[in-house]
Design a protein around this motif. Structure first.
Motif, PDB file in Angstrom:
ATOM      1  N   LYS A  29      38.698  52.484  48.358  1.00  0.00           N
ATOM      2  CA  LYS A  29      39.056  53.313  49.439  1.00  0.00           C
ATOM      3  C   LYS A  29      38.889  53.039  50.848  1.00  0.00           C
ATOM      4  N   GLN A  30      39.478  53.344  51.797  1.00  0.00           N
ATOM      5  CA  GLN A  30      39.066  53.459  53.166  1.00  0.00           C
ATOM      6  C   GLN A  30      39.447  54.749  53.749  1.00  0.00           C
ATOM      7  N   ARG A  31      38.308  55.512  54.399  1.00  0.00           N
ATOM      8  CA  ARG A  31      38.533  56.767  54.776  1.00  0.00           C
ATOM      9  C   ARG A  31      39.118  56.800  56.168  1.00  0.00           C
ATOM     10  N   LEU A  32      40.333  56.608  56.470  1.00  0.00           N
ATOM     11  CA  LEU A  32      41.075  56.625  57.777  1.00  0.00           C
ATOM     12  C   LEU A  32      40.749  57.809  58.356  1.00  0.00           C
ATOM     13  N   GLY A  33      40.726  59.319  57.717  1.00  0.00           N
ATOM     14  CA  GLY A  33      40.358  60.493  58.371  1.00  0.00           C
ATOM     15  C   GLY A  33      39.120  60.429  59.194  1.00  0.00           C
ATOM     16  N   ASN A  34      38.134  60.103  58.375  1.00  0.00           N
ATOM     17  CA  ASN A  34      36.750  59.909  58.872  1.00  0.00           C
ATOM     18  C   ASN A  34      36.650  58.958  60.131  1.00  0.00           C
ATOM     19  N   ALA A  35      37.374  57.766  59.905  1.00  0.00           N
ATOM     20  CA  ALA A  35      37.620  56.821  60.963  1.00  0.00           C
ATOM     21  C   ALA A  35      38.105  57.593  62.302  1.00  0.00           C
ATOM     22  N   ALA A  36      38.871  58.492  62.152  1.00  0.00           N
ATOM     23  CA  ALA A  36      39.593  59.130  63.202  1.00  0.00           C
ATOM     24  C   ALA A  36      38.834  60.289  63.822  1.00  0.00           C
ATOM     25  N   GLY A  37      37.747  60.619  63.244  1.00  0.00           N
ATOM     26  CA  GLY A  37      37.033  61.765  63.426  1.00  0.00           C
ATOM     27  C   GLY A  37      37.646  63.058  63.001  1.00  0.00           C
ATOM     28  N   LEU A  38      38.642  63.211  62.014  1.00  0.00           N
ATOM     29  CA  LEU A  38      39.066  64.495  61.751  1.00  0.00           C
ATOM     30  C   LEU A  38      38.036  65.250  60.749  1.00  0.00           C
ATOM     31  N   LYS A  39      38.120  66.392  61.197  1.00  0.00           N
ATOM     32  CA  LYS A  39      37.405  67.431  60.737  1.00  0.00           C
ATOM     33  C   LYS A  39      37.601  68.295  59.359  1.00  0.00           C
ATOM     34  N   ASN A  40      39.036  68.626  59.607  1.00  0.00           N
ATOM     35  CA  ASN A  40      39.625  69.560  58.625  1.00  0.00           C
ATOM     36  C   ASN A  40      40.401  69.364  57.508  1.00  0.00           C
ATOM     37  N   PHE A  41      40.399  67.853  57.423  1.00  0.00           N
ATOM     38  CA  PHE A  41      41.308  67.231  56.262  1.00  0.00           C
ATOM     39  C   PHE A  41      40.908  65.768  56.089  1.00  0.00           C
ATOM     40  N   GLY A  42      40.905  65.079  55.044  1.00  0.00           N
ATOM     41  CA  GLY A  42      40.770  63.805  54.955  1.00  0.00           C
ATOM     42  C   GLY A  42      42.117  62.951  54.440  1.00  0.00           C
ATOM     43  N   VAL A  43      41.810  61.829  55.012  1.00  0.00           N
ATOM     44  CA  VAL A  43      43.054  60.862  54.717  1.00  0.00           C
ATOM     45  C   VAL A  43      42.351  59.569  54.050  1.00  0.00           C
ATOM     46  N   ASN A  44      42.760  59.209  53.136  1.00  0.00           N
ATOM     47  CA  ASN A  44      42.285  57.807  52.470  1.00  0.00           C
ATOM     48  C   ASN A  44      43.171  56.990  52.070  1.00  0.00           C
ATOM     49  N   LEU A  45      43.426  55.620  52.577  1.00  0.00           N
ATOM     50  CA  LEU A  45      43.811  54.665  52.249  1.00  0.00           C
ATOM     51  C   LEU A  45      43.490  54.195  50.913  1.00  0.00           C
ATOM     52  N   THR A  46      44.028  54.251  49.580  1.00  0.00           N
ATOM     53  CA  THR A  46      43.414  53.996  48.413  1.00  0.00           C
ATOM     54  C   THR A  46      44.208  52.627  47.724  1.00  0.00           C
ATOM     55  N   ARG A  47      43.394  51.685  47.146  1.00  0.00           N
ATOM     56  CA  ARG A  47      44.286  50.910  46.550  1.00  0.00           C
ATOM     57  C   ARG A  47      43.686  50.669  45.060  1.00  0.00           C
ATOM     58  N   LEU A  48      44.615  50.522  43.981  1.00  0.00           N
ATOM     59  CA  LEU A  48      44.011  50.389  42.786  1.00  0.00           C
ATOM     60  C   LEU A  48      44.443  49.225  42.156  1.00  0.00           C
ATOM     61  N   ALA A  49      43.660  48.347  41.569  1.00  0.00           N
ATOM     62  CA  ALA A  49      44.135  47.071  40.925  1.00  0.00           C
ATOM     63  C   ALA A  49      44.545  47.530  39.391  1.00  0.00           C
ATOM     64  N   PRO A  50      45.399  46.623  38.979  1.00  0.00           N
ATOM     65  CA  PRO A  50      46.006  46.890  37.509  1.00  0.00           C
ATOM     66  C   PRO A  50      44.736  47.260  36.545  1.00  0.00           C
ATOM     67  N   GLY A  51      45.239  48.399  36.059  1.00  0.00           N
ATOM     68  CA  GLY A  51      44.406  49.061  34.925  1.00  0.00           C
ATOM     69  C   GLY A  51      43.478  50.266  35.409  1.00  0.00           C
ATOM     70  N   SER A  52      43.395  50.237  36.796  1.00  0.00           N
ATOM     71  CA  SER A  52      42.309  51.125  37.380  1.00  0.00           C
ATOM     72  C   SER A  52      42.920  52.400  37.429  1.00  0.00           C
ATOM     73  N   ARG A  53      41.886  53.422  37.680  1.00  0.00           N
ATOM     74  CA  ARG A  53      42.377  54.860  37.836  1.00  0.00           C
ATOM     75  C   ARG A  53      41.976  55.446  39.254  1.00  0.00           C
TER      76      ARG A  53
END
Length: 152
Positions: A29-53
């Motif tokens: 995960k990369q917490r893009l919303g936190n990096a932007a200083g967002l307070k009311n909602f979060g935005v994550n760029l998430t990557r899953l390898a094969p077999g991951s949840r």
């Protein structure tokens, strides 16, 4: 504020009790919303390898969730069954809807998606397939068994 995802911290693992950690091995995960200083909602760029949840199957009492698939094909699992979501598809999970969900990468390539969630206070997360409940506190998520006993 402009965000360069290459400059945002990459996080692996989760805050789950240790017994459940393996369920999300291969999730980044990369917490893009936190990096932007967002307070009311979060935005994550998430990557899953094969077999991951993405997570254990869960639902939120107070917080909405939304995902948008950027790359690959991923299986959405809910109480109603399974559906494959491909790049360009999205799904939303309204707060208080007692239908647990999670994503599984059953393909042979990495999957990337954006996850968006609000930060409504006093949220409680229920995990219908596991003896697990999470309650949001000022110090972060507090996990317990369904009967209230804490995980040690």
């Amino acid at each position: 504020m402009i965000i360069d995802p290459h400059q945002v911290t990459v996080e692996t693992g989760s805050s789950y009790p240790e017994i459940f950690e393996s369920a999300v091995a291969g999730r980044i995960k990369q917490r893009l919303g936190n990096a932007a200083g967002l307070k009311n909602f979060g935005v994550n760029l998430t990557r899953l390898a094969p077999g991951s949840r993405s997570a254990l199957r869960h639902w939120h009492s107070h917080q909405d969730e939304f995902i948008y698939v950027l790359q690959g094909a991923i299986t959405l699992v809910t109480g109603e069954g399974e559906q494959v979501l491909r790049a360009g598809m999205a799904a939303g999970f309204p707060a208080g809807t007692e239908d647990g969900h999670h994503l599984i990468n059953r393909s042979d390539t990495d999957v990337a998606y954006l996850e968006v969630g609000d930060r409504t206070a006093q949220d409680r997360v229920s995990y219908p397939d596991n003896d697990l409940v999470a309650v949001q506190t000022e110090l972060g998520w507090k996990f317990s068994h369904r009967d209230g006993a804490p995980y040690l």
